[in-house]
Enzyme design. Structure first.
Site, short mmCIF file in Angstrom:
data_model
loop_
_atom_site.label_atom_id
_atom_site.label_comp_id
_atom_site.label_asym_id
_atom_site.label_seq_id
_atom_site.Cartn_x
_atom_site.Cartn_y
_atom_site.Cartn_z
NE ARG A 74 -2.81 0.55 3.40
CZ ARG A 74 -2.26 1.20 4.43
NH1 ARG A 74 -1.92 2.47 4.31
NH2 ARG A 74 -2.03 0.59 5.57
CG ASP A 91 -10.69 12.49 -16.75
OD1 ASP A 91 -10.03 11.87 -17.61
OD2 ASP A 91 -11.65 11.97 -16.14
CE LYS A 106 -13.15 4.24 -18.52
NZ LYS A 106 -14.21 3.36 -18.15
CE1 TYR A 160 -18.17 7.87 -16.29
CE2 TYR A 160 -16.76 8.13 -14.37
CZ TYR A 160 -17.59 7.35 -15.15
OH TYR A 160 -17.83 6.05 -14.80
C1 LIG Z 1 -13.55 10.49 -18.56
C2 LIG Z 1 -13.55 9.46 -17.47
N1 LIG Z 1 -12.86 9.71 -16.35
C3 LIG Z 1 -12.83 8.83 -15.34
C4 LIG Z 1 -13.51 7.64 -15.40
C5 LIG Z 1 -13.47 6.70 -14.24
O1 LIG Z 1 -12.60 5.66 -14.50
P1 LIG Z 1 -12.66 4.24 -13.72
O2 LIG Z 1 -13.89 3.56 -14.20
O3 LIG Z 1 -11.37 3.61 -14.08
O4 LIG Z 1 -12.76 4.57 -12.26
C6 LIG Z 1 -14.22 7.33 -16.56
C7 LIG Z 1 -14.95 6.05 -16.66
O5 LIG Z 1 -15.70 5.81 -17.57
C8 LIG Z 1 -14.25 8.26 -17.62
O6 LIG Z 1 -14.95 8.03 -18.73
#
Ligand SMILES: Cc1ncc(COP(=O)(O)O)c(C=O)c1O
Length: 414
Positions: free
Chosen positions: A59, A185, A210, A112
């Site tokens: 961790r 992001d 992703k 998101y």
């Molecule tokens: C733009 C974006 N940011 C963050 C996330 C969150 O990612 P995670 O599902 O790996 O927690 C997603 C998930 O679809 C996303 O589309």
């Protein structure tokens, strides 16, 4: 002579020390690392620049997980990087490292759904206020950031799900004028399309679930930025525990070498499909930065290496047509992620943004029938033929011609 169990534990816990470097990062599948002495263990857990002086407990740090943070930092041109259990873990730890009670965030309204929920429902409970703005309207962003001391300007390079492209340089300049930290992001873009730090961002986050990993088989998140900021995120993770598993880190590392090849193919197919979809009856609007009809086409051409693999389609028949389109497809996976080898078509209002009510959907600019399409690596001709079937189903449903039954998940022989 010790007993069998003692010998078995010792015998099976010895790893070979080798002089060669493996060409893949080894999976350090261990929770603990032992030391030669009490003093050496104390030294290993002593804080040092970029984390701890050595390894003691996974961790606090694990070499496979650290290798992923380093790799993404290098691709993004960042001083440091740190990997966590998911994209949301990365977003949460980053914001927690920056915010205190009473702080204020200005965020893109096209954000998101889980991030929107994190900002409003979770951070809101701790007295952190978020104002959502249209990041295409720079005057409105400046007004919002200047209205009260703002700790964070939160952006998505390409937004989920409406494919709005943020002018990272202009928005970072606004934040800088008012002392706000810019958190981006960049999941939809991946480090292949743009490096937000070069445009003035302070921290970049990826859901490694992703494009970085690329195969829909692992969850992960990565944060990159300057060493002090990334170290602050690491400390939050040590306290809160959203630790990435070593095998998951390996799987993301396994995807990264093919990122460029995959992004080129995702984008080529997405561009062909977007241009074709725009010409089809029943399609009200296609959102794709590579199309000249996209409001930020010029910005995207300047800022992004490629327009990416994500597009959104609004069907003339609204919600009913959107659902019928998805149910009429045979190739795409009916699921809720993106950035994968598989084409994934999602109905935003019922999946990615399910937390939002009708008013919030409208405020985020999401039409009820909006489909988000993550274009995979299948053959473009097959996808086009399948989307043709989806459109026919959508037109039938909108006209009430016949009930729509999902055709099954096996690829069609086109
Ligand atoms: C733009 C974006 N940011 C963050 C996330 C969150 O990612 P995670 O599902 O790996 O927690 C997603 C998930 O679809 C996303 O589309």
């Amino acid at each position: 002579m010790t007993g069998f169990s003692t010998r078995a534990i010792r015998a099976a816990s010895r790893s070979r020390e080798i002089a060669q470097r493996p060409t893949s990062v080894p999976i350090y599948q261990t929770a603990t690392f032992s030391a030669e002495s009490v003093e050496a263990l104390a030294e290993a857990v002593a804080e040092a620049p970029g984390g701890y002086a050595g390894y003691a407990y996974s961790r606090l740090g694990n070499p496979t997980v650290d290798a992923l943070g380093d790799a993404v930092a290098e691709l993004e041109g960042a001083e440091a990087g740190f990997a966590l259990a998911s994209g949301m873990a990365a977003i949460h730890a980053t914001l927690l490292s920056l915010l205190s009670v009473g702080d204020r965030i200005v965020s893109t309204r096209a954000v998101y759904g889980s991030t929107q929920s994190l900002l409003v429902r979770t951070f809101g409970r701790f007295g952190v206020a978020t104002e959502f703005v249209d990041i295409g309207d720079h005057a409105a962003v400046e007004r919002a950031v200047a209205a009260a001391p703002t700790r964070v300007l939160y952006l998505e390079t390409i937004s989920n799900p409406t494919i709005v492209v943020a002018d990272l340089s202009a928005l970072s300049a606004i934040a800088r004028r008012h002392g706000a930290t810019v958190v981006v992001d960049s999941t939809f873009a991946s480090p292949y399309l743009v490096r937000p730090l070069e445009h003035g961002a302070d921290i970049v986050i990826h859901s490694a679930t992703k494009y970085l990993s690329g195969h829909s088989d692992v969850l992960g998140g990565v944060v990159v930025g300057d060493a002090a900021r990334v170290d602050a995120v690491r400390k939050v993770q040590v306290d809160t525990g959203a630790t990435l598993a070593p095998l998951a880190a390996f799987l993301v590392l396994r995807g990264i070498p093919t990122l460029a090849v995959r992004m080129e193919r995702h984008a080529a197919t997405a561009a062909a499909l977007a241009a074709w979809l725009e010409e089809q009856p029943g399609v009200a609007r296609v959102h794709y930065p590579g199309l000249t009809s996209h409001p930020q086409h010029a910005l995207a051409s300047r800022m992004l290496r490629l327009p990416g693999g994500m597009l959104a389609v609004e069907l003339a028949g609204g919600r009913v047509a959107g659902a019928a389109f998805v149910d009429g497809l045979t190739i795409p996976e009916l699921t809720a992620s993106l950035g994968s080898i598989h084409t994934i078509v999602a109905h935003a209002a019922s999946t990615t943004h399910r937390q939002l009510g009708a008013d919030q959907l409208a405020a985020a600019g999401i039409a009820p029938g909006l489909l988000r399409i993550s274009v995979g690596l299948e053959d473009a001709e097959d996808l086009q033929a399948d989307f043709g079937r989806g459109l026919a189903s959508a037109r039938d449903a909108a006209g009430g011609a016949r009930p729509i039954v999902r055709a099954g998940s096996s690829p069609s022989p086109v």
